[in-house]
Design a protein around this motif. Structure first.
Motif, short mmCIF file in Angstrom:
data_model
loop_
_atom_site.label_atom_id
_atom_site.label_comp_id
_atom_site.label_asym_id
_atom_site.label_seq_id
_atom_site.Cartn_x
_atom_site.Cartn_y
_atom_site.Cartn_z
N LYS A 1 0.84 -1.18 0.00
CA LYS A 1 0.00 0.00 0.00
C LYS A 1 0.89 1.25 0.00
O LYS A 1 2.10 1.16 0.20
CB LYS A 1 -0.91 0.01 1.22
CG LYS A 1 -0.15 0.05 2.54
CD LYS A 1 -1.07 0.18 3.74
CE LYS A 1 -0.26 0.14 5.02
NZ LYS A 1 -1.07 0.27 6.21
N TYR A 2 0.26 2.37 -0.22
CA TYR A 2 0.93 3.65 -0.13
C TYR A 2 0.27 4.48 0.95
O TYR A 2 -0.94 4.40 1.14
CB TYR A 2 0.87 4.40 -1.46
CG TYR A 2 1.76 3.81 -2.52
CD1 TYR A 2 3.09 4.19 -2.64
CD2 TYR A 2 1.28 2.84 -3.40
CE1 TYR A 2 3.92 3.65 -3.59
CE2 TYR A 2 2.10 2.28 -4.37
CZ TYR A 2 3.42 2.69 -4.47
OH TYR A 2 4.24 2.15 -5.41
N VAL A 3 1.07 5.25 1.65
CA VAL A 3 0.54 6.19 2.63
C VAL A 3 0.97 7.58 2.17
O VAL A 3 2.16 7.91 2.20
CB VAL A 3 1.10 5.89 4.03
CG1 VAL A 3 0.56 6.90 5.03
CG2 VAL A 3 0.74 4.48 4.45
N TYR A 4 0.03 8.36 1.68
CA TYR A 4 0.35 9.65 1.09
C TYR A 4 0.21 10.78 2.11
O TYR A 4 -0.69 10.75 2.95
CB TYR A 4 -0.57 9.96 -0.09
CG TYR A 4 -0.50 8.94 -1.20
CD1 TYR A 4 0.51 8.98 -2.13
CD2 TYR A 4 -1.47 7.93 -1.31
CE1 TYR A 4 0.58 8.05 -3.16
CE2 TYR A 4 -1.40 7.00 -2.33
CZ TYR A 4 -0.38 7.06 -3.25
OH TYR A 4 -0.32 6.14 -4.25
N THR A 5 1.09 11.77 2.00
CA THR A 5 0.92 12.97 2.81
C THR A 5 0.09 13.97 2.00
O THR A 5 0.25 14.05 0.79
CB THR A 5 2.27 13.61 3.14
OG1 THR A 5 3.08 13.63 1.96
CG2 THR A 5 2.99 12.82 4.22
N PRO A 6 -0.78 14.73 2.67
CA PRO A 6 -1.62 15.66 1.90
C PRO A 6 -0.87 16.91 1.46
O PRO A 6 -1.37 17.66 0.63
CB PRO A 6 -2.73 16.01 2.89
CG PRO A 6 -2.12 15.82 4.24
CD PRO A 6 -1.11 14.72 4.10
N GLY A 7 0.30 17.16 2.02
CA GLY A 7 1.02 18.39 1.69
C GLY A 7 0.62 19.50 2.63
O GLY A 7 -0.21 19.32 3.52
N LEU A 8 1.25 20.66 2.46
CA LEU A 8 1.08 21.74 3.43
C LEU A 8 -0.33 22.32 3.38
O LEU A 8 -1.07 22.28 4.35
CB LEU A 8 2.15 22.82 3.18
CG LEU A 8 3.60 22.30 3.16
CD1 LEU A 8 4.57 23.43 2.88
CD2 LEU A 8 3.96 21.59 4.46
N HIS A 9 -0.74 22.86 2.24
CA HIS A 9 -2.10 23.37 2.14
C HIS A 9 -3.11 22.23 2.06
O HIS A 9 -4.28 22.41 2.40
CB HIS A 9 -2.24 24.31 0.93
CG HIS A 9 -1.63 25.66 1.19
ND1 HIS A 9 -1.91 26.75 0.42
CD2 HIS A 9 -0.78 26.08 2.16
CE1 HIS A 9 -1.24 27.79 0.89
NE2 HIS A 9 -0.54 27.41 1.94
N THR B 1 -3.06 24.46 -3.41
CA THR B 1 -1.82 23.86 -3.90
C THR B 1 -0.55 24.37 -3.22
O THR B 1 0.55 24.03 -3.64
CB THR B 1 -1.64 24.11 -5.41
OG1 THR B 1 -1.76 25.52 -5.63
CG2 THR B 1 -2.65 23.36 -6.21
N THR B 2 -0.67 25.20 -2.20
CA THR B 2 0.49 25.81 -1.52
C THR B 2 1.20 26.83 -2.41
O THR B 2 1.43 27.95 -2.01
CB THR B 2 1.54 24.77 -1.04
OG1 THR B 2 0.87 23.79 -0.27
CG2 THR B 2 2.61 25.43 -0.19
N PHE B 3 1.54 26.38 -3.67
CA PHE B 3 2.26 27.29 -4.56
C PHE B 3 1.30 27.86 -5.60
O PHE B 3 0.31 27.24 -5.98
CB PHE B 3 3.43 26.59 -5.24
CG PHE B 3 3.06 25.29 -5.91
CD1 PHE B 3 2.59 25.26 -7.21
CD2 PHE B 3 3.18 24.09 -5.22
CE1 PHE B 3 2.26 24.06 -7.83
CE2 PHE B 3 2.84 22.89 -5.83
CZ PHE B 3 2.38 22.88 -7.13
#
Lengths: 154, 394
Positions: free
Chosen positions: A23-31, A58-60
């Motif tokens: 499986k993969y465990v994804y991080t959602p990112g900053l925003h 999208t943070t950026f």
């Protein structure tokens, strides 16, 4: 992986392989994290770049600068939609599912989500609004929004 | 300018900016955000904005690491690649150095005046371990049934090198000691440490003769460069770093068909790059090097492949301190993959970025002692078969 091989029904040797990444465990990112937190609170946020808010966040920004988290209030309108009649494995669905690209008036971008409406009544430009799960069932996930529903016309 | 008798280019190509994120085991940022952070830094350091960029080159190793299909497209917005000619390149672990190579031909051909070159890898998404992704590089019929993992082939190669060159594990461990120490001065470093040979030898044996501290860590991270044509480079900076030569080769993917003790794929790639750069005696004409060091013996192996030492000579020179930051030919002054970390494609581009910083005398505490005019960076990919080499000068 065991060095096992077997014969298939056509009497040809086959060498079975298997996915080793389970499986993969994804991080959602900053925003993305802010987006998830807001969902938990029954809100939707985007990224503000200059005078424009973008959703999902999208943070950026398009010019590569860093954006600010900003509230997206809507109202939301259906930009395009489709109606799903079969499941992924080809079984007929009991009830057709409406999927739509839903854009807010006060931001650029859109979300893709389910619409709880009669397929015959959905149209492009239809005003809709998000329906959230009860607060105690939310987990900071896009599915905290159960679906969008047609906005009651006053 | 160095003559390039074997190649016609429309423009000389310079590196004018570089950026890097932290290299860490688990970064909060998404892969797109990592790419963006490095790209933004590279643009800032070049004094340019996205508007000044003509083309974008993205490098990332297997899609399966980040767990996102068509990673180049996925990374495009964070890499500044939307609505520009954008391409993703991929040669496994060799990708990081292939990124400046591909960016080079975009500019050298006259097609683009400026290129933003971004490399990203997020290794921490896959469970139980990103090692599982490597399962797909083996032959599904002959090798996969044995249940190989990447450490196996490194261990076999290391053992072969030790036998062929009569090198001890103690000597090889010196590479890990050197690189982790060098990395103490790198602000992005993940695995910097003051360790001893004994620490390496006493660390857990993974697949003999490979111990834990012989190996680079699992990392997330991104790096970026800005490349420009000669005219453009001279407009934006007084100290461009020129790409003098590029080279790449592919050896047989079937690893049992090769002499494991010598990296011919690196030597051929290096010959191509040196010819372009007009270098006839690399061991004399190259001032410092960033050879690819996912494992400690691999740095020695690659030093020999880069012809910076004779075959089997690198271990002896290492013992004499030849490759220290204060030595005759500093190698991995950045701290390398062993010290800074190994987000696959980003790690290779980190090495190319180190050439840029060293050649501009902007490496701070990492700056090598001797004056530098020319450096070489190299990466390696997949089943030991892809060699990528870039030579830069100031």
């Amino acid at each position: 992986m065991n060095a096992q091989w077997s014969k298939n029904p056509w009497n040809v040797y086959k060498f079975p392989g298997r996915m080793e990444v389970e499986k993969y465990v994804y991080t959602p990112g900053l925003h993305g994290l802010e987006f998830a937190k807001a969902l938990k609170e029954g809100r939707i946020v985007g990224t503000k770049c200059g005078d424009t808010v973008y959703v999902p966040p999208t943070t950026f920004c398009p010019d590569m600068s860093r954006g600010e988290v900003a509230e997206v209030l809507g109202p939301w309108y259906i930009e395009s939609y489709t109606i799903v009649y079969e499941s992924l494995d080809g079984k007929p669905l009991e009830k057709p599912v409406v999927i739509a690209v839903i854009a807010p008036e006060d931001a650029e971008g859109a979300l893709v989500h389910y619409v709880d409406a009669d397929p015959d009544e959905v149209y492009i430009g239809m005003p809709v609004e998000p329906v959230f799960k009860p607060p105690e069932e939310r987990s900071g996930n896009i599915l905290d929004i159960l679906h969008f529903k047609p906005t009651a016309q006053s | 300018m160095v003559s390039r008798p074997n190649i016609h280019v429309k423009s000389k190509v310079a590196v004018v900016g570089a950026g890097i994120t932290l290299f860490r085991r688990r970064m909060l940022e998404t892969p797109r955000e990592l790419a963006w952070e490095a790209a933004r830094q590279a643009l800032d350091s070049a004094g340019l904005t996205l508007r000044d960029i003509d083309c974008v080159v993205i490098g990332s190793a297997p899609d399966a690491f980040d767990g996102v299909h068509m990673k180049g497209e996925y990374l495009a917005d964070g890499s500044g690649g939307l609505f520009k000619p954008t391409v993703r390149v991929y040669v496994g672990g060799g990708t990081g150095v292939f990124v400046p190579i591909a960016a080079w031909w975009h500019v050298a051909s006259g097609l683009c005046r400026t290129v933003l070159a971004v490399a990203e890898e997020k290794m921490s998404h896959a469970r139980p371990h990103p090692q599982g992704v490597f399962a797909y590089i083996w032959d599904p019929v002959l090798e996969r049934p044995l249940g190989p993992n990447l450490l196996w082939i490194f261990a076999l190669e290391m053992r072969r090198y030790m036998h062929k060159c009569n090198v001890s594990k103690e000597t090889i461990a010196l590479v890990s000691v050197k690189n982790k120490r060098n990395a103490l001065d790198h602000p992005a470093a993940q695995a910097a440490a003051n360790i001893t040979v004994e620490d390496v030898l006493n660390s857990e044996v993974l697949v003999w003769p490979v111990n834990r501290l012989d190996v680079s860590p699992v990392s997330d991270g991104a790096a970026a460069l800005v490349l420009a044509s000669e005219n453009e480079a001279r407009r934006v900076t007084d100290s461009p770093v020129w790409i003098e030569g590029v080279g790449w080769t592919l050896d047989n993917t079937h690893w049992y068909n090769r002499e494991l003790g010598y990296p011919r794929y690196v030597q051929y790639a290096a010959r191509m790059a040196y010819k372009m750069a007009g270098i006839e005696r690399p061991w004399r004409d190259i001032d410092f090097a960033e050879p690819y060091d996912p494992f400690d013996y691999k740095e020695l192996h690659h030093i020999e492949g880069l012809m910076l030492a004779r075959p089997c000579e690198a271990p002896k020179l290492l013992e004499e301190g030849w490759f220290d930051r204060s030595g005759e030919l500093p190698t991995s002054p950045s701290g390398g993959l062993l010290g800074v970390g190994n987000p696959i494609a980003a790690a290779g581009l980190m090495k190319a970025a180190e050439l840029f910083w060293q050649l501009r005398y902007e490496a701070g505490a990492r700056q090598v002692k001797k004056p530098v005019h020319r450096g070489v960076a190299q990466a390696w990919g997949d089943l030991m078969q892809a060699g990528t080499v870039v030579v830069m000068g100031n």
